[in-house]
Design an enzyme around this catalytic site. Structure first.
Site, mmCIF file in Angstrom:
data_model
loop_
_atom_site.group_PDB
_atom_site.id
_atom_site.type_symbol
_atom_site.label_atom_id
_atom_site.label_comp_id
_atom_site.label_asym_id
_atom_site.label_seq_id
_atom_site.Cartn_x
_atom_site.Cartn_y
_atom_site.Cartn_z
ATOM 1 C CB SER A 130 -41.800 -23.444 38.443
ATOM 2 O OG SER A 130 -43.043 -22.963 39.091
ATOM 3 C CE1 TYR A 155 -45.033 -26.635 35.142
ATOM 4 C CE2 TYR A 155 -45.588 -25.597 37.274
ATOM 5 C CZ TYR A 155 -45.015 -25.654 36.073
ATOM 6 O OH TYR A 155 -44.254 -24.501 35.640
ATOM 7 C CE LYS A 159 -41.077 -26.645 35.033
ATOM 8 N NZ LYS A 159 -40.510 -26.627 33.559
ATOM 9 C CG ASN A 203 -51.566 -19.477 34.515
ATOM 10 O OD1 ASN A 203 -51.168 -20.040 33.433
ATOM 11 N ND2 ASN A 203 -51.047 -19.882 35.423
ATOM 12 N N GLY A 301 -55.088 -27.077 45.950
ATOM 13 C CA GLY A 301 -53.518 -26.963 45.442
ATOM 14 C C GLY A 301 -53.088 -25.579 45.385
HETATM 15 C C1 UD1 Z 1 -48.687 -21.792 39.286
HETATM 16 C C2 UD1 Z 1 -47.345 -21.733 40.079
HETATM 17 C C3 UD1 Z 1 -46.343 -21.647 39.008
HETATM 18 C C4 UD1 Z 1 -46.283 -22.157 37.901
HETATM 19 C C5 UD1 Z 1 -47.864 -21.948 37.358
HETATM 20 C C6 UD1 Z 1 -48.092 -22.630 35.920
HETATM 21 C C7 UD1 Z 1 -47.204 -21.559 42.460
HETATM 22 C C8 UD1 Z 1 -47.014 -20.779 43.656
HETATM 23 N N1 UD1 Z 1 -46.976 -21.189 41.300
HETATM 24 O O1 UD1 Z 1 -48.963 -20.400 39.534
HETATM 25 O O2 UD1 Z 1 -44.881 -21.458 39.276
HETATM 26 O O3 UD1 Z 1 -45.597 -21.623 36.694
HETATM 27 O O4 UD1 Z 1 -48.770 -22.459 38.183
HETATM 28 O O5 UD1 Z 1 -49.348 -22.329 35.441
HETATM 29 O O6 UD1 Z 1 -47.025 -22.759 42.714
HETATM 30 N N2 UD1 Z 1 -56.827 -17.004 40.170
HETATM 31 C C9 UD1 Z 1 -58.145 -16.787 40.312
HETATM 32 N N3 UD1 Z 1 -59.034 -16.753 39.402
HETATM 33 C C10 UD1 Z 1 -58.440 -17.336 38.251
HETATM 34 C C11 UD1 Z 1 -57.270 -17.828 38.082
HETATM 35 C C12 UD1 Z 1 -56.407 -17.609 39.267
HETATM 36 O O7 UD1 Z 1 -58.369 -16.247 41.734
HETATM 37 O O8 UD1 Z 1 -59.416 -17.542 37.280
HETATM 38 C C13 UD1 Z 1 -55.753 -16.957 41.369
HETATM 39 C C14 UD1 Z 1 -55.457 -18.302 41.776
HETATM 40 O O9 UD1 Z 1 -56.080 -18.875 42.724
HETATM 41 C C15 UD1 Z 1 -53.812 -17.781 42.386
HETATM 42 C C16 UD1 Z 1 -53.499 -16.658 41.461
HETATM 43 O O10 UD1 Z 1 -54.617 -16.267 40.914
HETATM 44 O O11 UD1 Z 1 -54.071 -17.301 43.884
HETATM 45 C C17 UD1 Z 1 -52.623 -16.887 40.472
HETATM 46 O O12 UD1 Z 1 -52.854 -18.120 39.928
HETATM 47 P P1 UD1 Z 1 -52.105 -18.633 38.615
HETATM 48 O O13 UD1 Z 1 -51.857 -17.515 37.635
HETATM 49 O O14 UD1 Z 1 -52.869 -19.843 38.076
HETATM 50 O O15 UD1 Z 1 -50.848 -19.013 39.034
HETATM 51 P P2 UD1 Z 1 -50.191 -19.803 40.153
HETATM 52 O O16 UD1 Z 1 -51.020 -20.909 40.486
HETATM 53 O O17 UD1 Z 1 -49.506 -18.917 41.315
#
Ligand code: UD1
Length: 342
Positions: A130, A155, A159, A203, A301
């Site tokens: 990742s 997590y 990795k 996510n 985080g």
């Molecule tokens: C993270 C990890 C990725 C990992 C994944 C597993 C990083 C950069 N990425 O992804 O490698 O495989 O977790 O779950 O560390 N968001 C919102 N509202 C929501 C959900 C998310 O605004 O309800 C935003 C988050 O704050 C973030 C973006 O969307 O800025 C993506 O979030 P998410 O889909 O959870 O993935 P990552 O955190 O980027």
């Protein structure tokens, strides 16, 4: 479907989100596959979906990768030419609450698998890593030379640890490719397979699609005061089927190599950074559905901005993406509608 390849690929976690899409692409490329999955976090209907898409019977074994003797038995009965190891937990939040389970499952299962592979002299391994291994990199568009920064979660630690284990394991005559995924989204265009989030999704895209489907009341955009053009975080969103095809290329890459010991890591992303707000607006535009969202505080985080420099994988694998953000979001939405029966 006819098998025109001598490859026999063992896919662990093959009923999971990325695993299932990869199995489809491996079968399409003519490879024989054996799928193992504990089904702890997936469902048998995903395997049925793979069978419908590929019009073939999938050889499936319900095995947990912490179970040495079941894997040993499977390796005794098959001559695998390579392994793709997807089986792992992937929730950042859950890993903070329950770190021991994450270290046991993610690191433990890799060690068991390596032991079994060594015993049976299966040496080619593709590992699901990742971009989280980079933490917040100094360069926003990150390449594979960037150092590992402090992990943001247990997590992320798993990795980093797994990659270190693999780098060392390679000296025992393993040939290993580690694929560092950025943000896989979407679903197979057939809508026969896709992601099955457990409970409230962490996510972004599953939360968006569930909100659009009326399962969640509204989406919260976590943080609008980041140092980015619109204040929301920037990520590299990649269609899951594009992620899948890179694994087929990785198998071919290792087969062409003559070296006995390989450890190579590759970024697996589009190279395009997209903000959370841009994604939300694109989703509304391409699907035509309304989506309630609100601007909220930062999520702890979260990395501010990161996207891939995919130059290495483009050059070494000849791999490029086929789908853009609009198609990825449309497929995610079609899959959500299928799940909800609408
Ligand atoms: C993270 C990890 C990725 C990992 C994944 C597993 C990083 C950069 N990425 O992804 O490698 O495989 O977790 O779950 O560390 N968001 C919102 N509202 C929501 C959900 C998310 O605004 O309800 C935003 C988050 O704050 C973030 C973006 O969307 O800025 C993506 O979030 P998410 O889909 O959870 O993935 P990552 O955190 O980027």
């Amino acid at each position: 479907m006819t098998q025109n390849s001598t490859e026999h690929v063992l896919v662990t976690g093959g009923a999971g989100y990325i695993g299932s899409h990869t199995v489809v692409e491996l079968i399409a490329a003519g490879h024989k596959i054996t799928l193992v999955d504990s089904l702890e976090r997936s469902e048998y209907r995903i395997i049925e979906g793979i069978e419908s898409i590929t019009n073939s019977k999938v050889e499936f074994h319900k095995i947990d990768c912490l179970d040495f003797s079941s894997l040993d038995d499977l390796f005794s009965k098959n001559k695998f030419t390579s392994v793709i190891h997807f089986a792992a937990y992937k929730s950042v939040n859950e890993s903070v609450v329950n770190p021991i389970a994450y270290y046991k499952n993610n690191v433990g299962s890799l060690l068991v698998l390596l032991e079994v592979m060594k015993k049976h002299q299966v040496i080619d391994l593709i590992f699901s890593s990742s971009c989280t291994v980079y933490g917040q990199p100094d360069q926003v568009q990150v390449n594979e030379l960037a150092p590992f920064k402090k992990p943001e979660s247990p997590y992320g630690s798993t990795k980093q640890m797994c990659e270190k284990i693999l780098e060392d394991a390679a000296t025992e005559n393993f040939r290993i490719v580690s694929l560092r995924y950025f943000n896989p989204i979407g679903a197979h265009p057939s809508t026969l397979i896709g992601e099955l989030p457990i409970g409230i999704p962490n996510n972004l895209v599953p939360y968006v699609t569930q909100t659009a489907a009326g399962v969640r009341e509204k989406l919260t955009v976590f943080g609008t005061d980041y140092n980015t053009p619109d204040g929301s975080c920037i990520r590299d969103f990649i269609h899951v089927s594009d992620v899948a095809t890179a694994h087929v290329k990785a198998i071919g890459y290792l087969k062409c190599k003559t070296e006995k010991r390989i450890f190579e890591a590759f970024n697996l992303g589009t190279g395009v950074g997209v903000s959370v707000l841009e994604l939300v607006k694109k989703f509304i535009e391409v699907t035509g559905v309304s989506l309630k969202y609100t601007l909220g505080p930062r999520r702890s985080g979260d990395v501010e901005k990161v996207f891939a420099d995919p130059g290495k994988i483009n050059t070494h694998f000849g791999w490029y993406t086929q789908y853009d953000l609009s198609q990825s979001l449309l497929h995610a939405w079609q899959w959500e509608k299928k799940l909800r029966g609408v």
